[in-house]
Design a protein around this motif. Structure first.
Motif, PDB file in Angstrom:
ATOM      1  N   TRP A  23       0.816  -1.216   0.000  1.00 22.45           N
ATOM      2  CA  TRP A  23       0.000   0.000   0.000  1.00 22.45           C
ATOM      3  C   TRP A  23       0.848   1.263   0.000  1.00 22.45           C
ATOM      4  N   LYS A  24       2.065   1.174   0.585  1.00 25.82           N
ATOM      5  CA  LYS A  24       2.918   2.373   0.670  1.00 25.82           C
ATOM      6  C   LYS A  24       3.265   2.920  -0.710  1.00 25.82           C
ATOM      7  N   PHE A  25       3.343   2.014  -1.685  1.00 25.58           N
ATOM      8  CA  PHE A  25       3.619   2.412  -3.066  1.00 25.58           C
ATOM      9  C   PHE A  25       2.590   3.438  -3.549  1.00 25.58           C
ATOM     10  N   TYR A  26       1.342   3.273  -3.109  1.00 21.21           N
ATOM     11  CA  TYR A  26       0.250   4.128  -3.590  1.00 21.21           C
ATOM     12  C   TYR A  26       0.081   5.401  -2.757  1.00 21.21           C
ATOM     13  N   ALA A  27       0.696   5.416  -1.572  1.00 22.36           N
ATOM     14  CA  ALA A  27       0.484   6.545  -0.649  1.00 22.36           C
ATOM     15  C   ALA A  27       1.389   7.721  -1.015  1.00 22.36           C
ATOM     16  N   ARG A  28       1.388   8.052  -2.306  1.00 28.27           N
ATOM     17  CA  ARG A  28       2.270   9.114  -2.804  1.00 28.27           C
ATOM     18  C   ARG A  28       1.519   9.938  -3.835  1.00 28.27           C
ATOM     19  N   ASP A  29       2.208  10.916  -4.403  1.00 30.65           N
ATOM     20  CA  ASP A  29       1.639  11.735  -5.470  1.00 30.65           C
ATOM     21  C   ASP A  29       1.237  10.843  -6.649  1.00 30.65           C
ATOM     22  N   PRO A  30       0.002  11.009  -7.162  1.00 34.31           N
ATOM     23  CA  PRO A  30      -0.466  10.159  -8.264  1.00 34.31           C
ATOM     24  C   PRO A  30       0.453  10.186  -9.492  1.00 34.31           C
ATOM     25  N   ARG A  31       1.162  11.297  -9.710  1.00 36.30           N
ATOM     26  CA  ARG A  31       2.076  11.364 -10.864  1.00 36.30           C
ATOM     27  C   ARG A  31       3.210  10.364 -10.720  1.00 36.30           C
TER      28      ARG A  31
ATOM     29  N   ASN B 171     -15.322  -2.211  -6.724  1.00 36.97           N
ATOM     30  CA  ASN B 171     -15.089  -0.891  -6.146  1.00 36.97           C
ATOM     31  C   ASN B 171     -14.671  -1.021  -4.688  1.00 36.97           C
ATOM     32  N   ASP B 172     -13.644  -0.274  -4.291  1.00 32.95           N
ATOM     33  CA  ASP B 172     -13.102  -0.266  -2.925  1.00 32.95           C
ATOM     34  C   ASP B 172     -12.343  -1.552  -2.589  1.00 32.95           C
ATOM     35  N   LYS B 173     -12.026  -2.369  -3.579  1.00 33.95           N
ATOM     36  CA  LYS B 173     -11.266  -3.600  -3.314  1.00 33.95           C
ATOM     37  C   LYS B 173      -9.796  -3.260  -3.061  1.00 33.95           C
ATOM     38  N   ASP B 174      -9.206  -3.921  -2.086  1.00 37.32           N
ATOM     39  CA  ASP B 174      -7.806  -3.698  -1.733  1.00 37.32           C
ATOM     40  C   ASP B 174      -6.909  -4.501  -2.690  1.00 37.32           C
ATOM     41  N   VAL B 175      -6.245  -3.809  -3.618  1.00 41.92           N
ATOM     42  CA  VAL B 175      -5.429  -4.535  -4.606  1.00 41.92           C
ATOM     43  C   VAL B 175      -4.035  -4.858  -4.065  1.00 41.92           C
ATOM     44  N   THR B 176      -3.779  -4.479  -2.796  1.00 39.20           N
ATOM     45  CA  THR B 176      -2.467  -4.772  -2.196  1.00 39.20           C
ATOM     46  C   THR B 176      -2.522  -6.027  -1.333  1.00 39.20           C
TER      47      THR B 176
ATOM     48  N   GLU C 149      -2.245   8.664  -2.563  1.00 35.36           N
ATOM     49  CA  GLU C 149      -2.115   9.607  -1.442  1.00 35.36           C
ATOM     50  C   GLU C 149      -2.550   8.919  -0.140  1.00 35.36           C
ATOM     51  N   PRO C 150      -2.025   9.425   0.992  1.00 33.67           N
ATOM     52  CA  PRO C 150      -2.448   8.871   2.286  1.00 33.67           C
ATOM     53  C   PRO C 150      -3.949   9.063   2.496  1.00 33.67           C
ATOM     54  N   GLU C 151      -4.537   8.253   3.367  1.00 33.74           N
ATOM     55  CA  GLU C 151      -5.978   8.330   3.636  1.00 33.74           C
ATOM     56  C   GLU C 151      -6.385   9.747   4.030  1.00 33.74           C
ATOM     57  N   GLY C 152      -7.508  10.201   3.466  1.00 32.02           N
ATOM     58  CA  GLY C 152      -7.973  11.561   3.737  1.00 32.02           C
ATOM     59  C   GLY C 152      -7.668  12.509   2.595  1.00 32.02           C
ATOM     60  N   GLN C 153      -6.633  12.178   1.803  1.00 32.92           N
ATOM     61  CA  GLN C 153      -6.296  12.983   0.636  1.00 32.92           C
ATOM     62  C   GLN C 153      -6.746  12.243  -0.615  1.00 32.92           C
ATOM     63  N   ALA C 154      -7.321  12.992  -1.574  1.00 35.84           N
ATOM     64  CA  ALA C 154      -7.792  12.344  -2.799  1.00 35.84           C
ATOM     65  C   ALA C 154      -6.671  12.293  -3.836  1.00 35.84           C
ATOM     66  N   GLY C 155      -6.807  11.374  -4.768  1.00 32.83           N
ATOM     67  CA  GLY C 155      -5.834  11.231  -5.847  1.00 32.83           C
ATOM     68  C   GLY C 155      -5.981   9.847  -6.416  1.00 32.83           C
ATOM     69  N   GLY C 156      -5.765   9.727  -7.722  1.00 33.21           N
ATOM     70  CA  GLY C 156      -5.930   8.407  -8.300  1.00 33.21           C
ATOM     71  C   GLY C 156      -5.187   8.249  -9.609  1.00 33.21           C
TER      72      GLY C 156
ATOM     73  N   LEU D 182     -11.672   7.391  -3.484  1.00 33.78           N
ATOM     74  CA  LEU D 182     -10.481   8.196  -3.776  1.00 33.78           C
ATOM     75  C   LEU D 182      -9.960   8.910  -2.534  1.00 33.78           C
ATOM     76  N   PHE D 183     -10.837   9.152  -1.574  1.00 31.99           N
ATOM     77  CA  PHE D 183     -10.450   9.829  -0.337  1.00 31.99           C
ATOM     78  C   PHE D 183     -10.056   8.827   0.752  1.00 31.99           C
ATOM     79  N   GLY D 184     -10.238   7.563   0.473  1.00 30.14           N
ATOM     80  CA  GLY D 184      -9.963   6.513   1.463  1.00 30.14           C
ATOM     81  C   GLY D 184      -8.507   6.067   1.429  1.00 30.14           C
ATOM     82  N   PRO D 185      -8.239   4.874   1.961  1.00 27.46           N
ATOM     83  CA  PRO D 185      -6.867   4.375   2.014  1.00 27.46           C
ATOM     84  C   PRO D 185      -6.282   4.178   0.617  1.00 27.46           C
ATOM     85  N   PRO D 186      -4.955   4.301   0.471  1.00 29.05           N
ATOM     86  CA  PRO D 186      -4.313   4.085  -0.829  1.00 29.05           C
ATOM     87  C   PRO D 186      -4.322   2.610  -1.221  1.00 29.05           C
ATOM     88  N   GLY D 187      -4.255   2.360  -2.533  1.00 26.92           N
ATOM     89  CA  GLY D 187      -4.187   0.987  -3.011  1.00 26.92           C
ATOM     90  C   GLY D 187      -5.537   0.302  -3.113  1.00 26.92           C
TER      91      GLY D 187
END
Length: 224
Positions: A27-35, A170-175, A110-117, A86-91
DNA sequence: GAGGAGATCGTCT
DNA sequence: GACGATCTCCTCT
């Protein structure tokens, strides 16, 4: 002959036997800037497992959507029932329905609470092609590149080929190891990545947020 | 090969 | 009630 078919012969095969057994990306891989996530997702494998049946595709085209600062992003106006993933947990998989026909697959960043995809726009089919043909209701005929591109070149197409729906994914944890939908890293790295404007949007249409594996024939559209 | 139009429905205003 | 992170088919060149 299209540009894609011309370049196809130059491609090294990207098939890997490791794909089906490799660990999902954490999940840490996804907890970053979407770019950053988008660029690094190129070359990774999307895996759908159903018992012994496995469908695998290599990610060759993605787009970054930046959250509340990005007018083109679903999360731009803040959380709603549709975009809350998108506002939930990353990954997590964010799947939405578009134009009355198609589903599109994103991963939350992005970390939970921040949107991005990151929107997955195209895959190169690697394994389970017969299952993809069946899901797309297509008949495998000659197996040529133009036919293979119909399987997974485009967001709606790849969602159909992998039987991805909002209800199911939708909302499935891919990690998670236990998930039937995962993204794994088999160590394959693209030689060259290209960056372009995003496709099919009207707002913030000049942002260079589409990332593709350069010269890969399974990239959708014509522009490179 | 390129370009245009139609299909169809969930979501938000 | 309008619109959209798309796809396919059809027509024209």
């Amino acid at each position: 002959m299209t540009h894609a078919t011309k370049t196809a012969k130059l491609q090294k095969p990207t098939f890997s036997r490791m794909g089906a057994k490799a660990e999902p990306i954490p999940w840490k891989f996804y907890a970053r800037d979407p770019r950053q996530v988008a660029a690094e997702l190129l070359g990774k494998l999307l895996v759908r497992r159903e018992g012994k049946q496995v469908r695998t595709g290599r990610i060759v085209e993605v787009e970054a959507y930046l959250g509340q600062d990005d007018p083109a992003a679903h999360s731009h106006r803040g959380p709603t029932k549709r975009n809350e993933v998108l506002f939930g947990p990353p990954g997590r998989a964010y799947v939405y329905f578009i134009y009355g026909f198609h589903f599109c697959l994103n991963f939350s960043c992005e970390p939970e609470g921040q949107a991005g995809g990151v929107l997955i726009r195209a895959l190169e089919p690697v394994a389970g092609l017969d299952l993809m043909y069946a899901a797309r209701e297509l008949e495998p005929k000659h197996g040529r590149l133009t036919e293979l591109r119909l399987l997974t070149s485009g967001p709606g197409r790849l969602a159909e080929a992998f039987s991805i729906t909002r209800e199911r994914d939708n909302d499935k944890d891919v990690t998670s190891r236990r998930s039937d939908l995962q993204v794994v890293d088999d160590g394959w790295k693209p030689e060259k990545i290209a960056q372009t404007v995003r496709i099919g949007i009207t707002k913030a249409a000049d942002e260079m947020l589409r990332y593709v594996i350069a010269d890969n024939p399974f990239v959708s559209g014509k522009k490179m």
